[in-house]
Design an enzyme around this catalytic site. Structure first.
Site, PDB file in Angstrom:
ATOM      1  N   ASP A  67      19.148  21.210  89.359  1.00  0.00           N
ATOM      2  CA  ASP A  67      18.615  21.658  90.638  1.00  0.00           C
ATOM      3  C   ASP A  67      17.484  22.673  90.460  1.00  0.00           C
ATOM      4  OD1 ASP A  67      20.199  23.672  89.630  1.00  0.00           O
ATOM      5  OD2 ASP A  67      21.577  23.754  91.309  1.00  0.00           O
ATOM      6  N   ASN A 136      32.022  29.076  96.476  1.00  0.00           N
ATOM      7  CA  ASN A 136      32.473  28.195  97.565  1.00  0.00           C
ATOM      8  C   ASN A 136      32.705  26.758  97.071  1.00  0.00           C
ATOM      9  OD1 ASN A 136      29.894  27.250  97.152  1.00  0.00           O
ATOM     10  ND2 ASN A 136      29.131  27.744  99.191  1.00  0.00           N
ATOM     11  N   HIS A 138      30.535  24.933  95.294  1.00  0.00           N
ATOM     12  CA  HIS A 138      29.362  24.059  95.152  1.00  0.00           C
ATOM     13  C   HIS A 138      29.109  23.713  93.691  1.00  0.00           C
ATOM     14  CE1 HIS A 138      26.473  27.748  95.028  1.00  0.00           C
ATOM     15  NE2 HIS A 138      26.378  27.180  93.846  1.00  0.00           N
ATOM     16  N   GLU A 143      26.415  21.837  98.615  1.00  0.00           N
ATOM     17  CA  GLU A 143      27.175  22.852  99.333  1.00  0.00           C
ATOM     18  C   GLU A 143      28.309  22.215 100.145  1.00  0.00           C
ATOM     19  OE1 GLU A 143      26.759  25.900  98.755  1.00  0.00           O
ATOM     20  OE2 GLU A 143      24.733  26.658  99.163  1.00  0.00           O
TER      21      GLU A 143
HETATM   22  C1  GLP Z   1      23.850  28.453  91.455  1.00  0.00           C
HETATM   23  C2  GLP Z   1      23.533  27.103  90.794  1.00  0.00           C
HETATM   24  C3  GLP Z   1      24.774  26.414  90.306  1.00  0.00           C
HETATM   25  C4  GLP Z   1      25.666  27.408  89.595  1.00  0.00           C
HETATM   26  C5  GLP Z   1      26.148  28.442  90.570  1.00  0.00           C
HETATM   27  C6  GLP Z   1      27.062  29.493  89.953  1.00  0.00           C
HETATM   28  O1  GLP Z   1      23.742  28.499  92.822  1.00  0.00           O
HETATM   29  N1  GLP Z   1      22.795  26.222  91.628  1.00  0.00           N
HETATM   30  O2  GLP Z   1      24.410  25.334  89.450  1.00  0.00           O
HETATM   31  O3  GLP Z   1      26.773  26.751  89.034  1.00  0.00           O
HETATM   32  O4  GLP Z   1      25.062  29.070  91.193  1.00  0.00           O
HETATM   33  O5  GLP Z   1      26.333  30.526  89.370  1.00  0.00           O
HETATM   34  P1  GLP Z   1      26.948  31.606  88.402  1.00  0.00           P
HETATM   35  O6  GLP Z   1      27.209  30.915  87.124  1.00  0.00           O
HETATM   36  O7  GLP Z   1      25.880  32.652  88.265  1.00  0.00           O
HETATM   37  O8  GLP Z   1      28.181  32.117  89.040  1.00  0.00           O
END
Ligand code: GLP
Length: 240
Positions: A67, A136, A138, A143
């Protein structure tokens, strides 16, 4: 589904490094699906270290990221393209032309998504797709919603995600409100899926991923349908 519960973040990163390093050694032209966020940073540092020691060669490896924020310039230090260069690609011998991240600068985001999906179809699926997980539930930027999208698409970020990611920006108002993301079906094209989770703020999302139900309110639960899913989490995320 296989679940590996680790003592802490370092052990989680080490376990995941073993899986990636084995693949890269056994299949030098492998295709890796990569993720951003703070969770995979330990893995990327370990892979860079193994390259430095001469144990890994990335010259034939190709990577495909999940993404990217939209719109965002690749040079913005909060873009996922910048993150990948900074945390991994600048430290290994990968050809940047073999690293793919959805283009946050595309004039037509829908066209960019269609082309990204076509590219995923044409290359026949990554060997391993790495995933983090949002608080959440995702995955990528899929989402929680009434419906989930199968293919790469432009999406609105939820308030919870904008707030969670605000820690990387000067102010919450600077967090982009949209993103380009692989869909659930794009993720399912991977031969193997490895999901990492660390810390107690991921506990609720992980316990839903580990129960018997599927719900679009926690997109990660769809992964239960994949036939090669490995979850590597620390005790805090597992809930011990
Ligand atoms: C972001 C990314 C995800 C990631 C998530 C968790 O929004 N788009 O791919 O898994 O956040 O992030 P973190 O690893 O910093 O908790």
């Amino acid at each position: 589904m296989k679940i590996i519960v680790c003592e802490n973040y370092e052990e989680m990163s080490a376990k995941c490094t073993e899986i990636f390093a084995e693949l890269i050694k056994n299949k030098p032209d492998c295709k890796l699906g990569l993720a951003t966020g703070s969770t995979p940073e330990g893995l990327y540092a370990n892979l860079a270290e193994l390259y430095k020691k001469g144990e890994l060669d990335f010259s034939k490896v190709k990577t495909y990221n999940l993404d990217e924020y939209y719109p965002i310039k690749a040079t913005n230090d909060q873009s996922y393209r910048y993150f990948m260069n900074d945390k991994l690609f600048n430290h290994i011998n990968i050809d940047k032309a073999n690293t793919f991240v959805p283009n946050g600068e595309a004039a037509d985001p829908d066209e960019e998504c269609r082309n990204y999906e076509k590219m995923l179809d044409a290359m026949g699926g990554v060997d391993i797709q790495l995933l983090g997980i949002g608080q959440n539930g995702h995955i990528g930027f899929n989402e929680p919603d009434e419906k989930l999208c199968c293919v790469t698409h432009l999406t609105d970020l939820t308030e919870s995600t904008i707030n969670a990611n605000a820690r990387f920006f000067n102010d919450v108002s600077e967090v982009p409100t949209k993103a380009l993301t692989m869909g659930i079906g794009s993720i399912f094209k991977a031969k193997k899926v490895v999901l990492l989770a660390s810390g107690k703020n991921k506990k609720d999302a992980i316990s839903q991923l580990l129960d018997e139900n599927l719900t679009t309110n926690n997109p990660s639960t769809m992964l239960k349908l994949h036939n090669d899913l490995v979850i590597i989490c620390d005790k805090e995320a597992y809930g011990e």
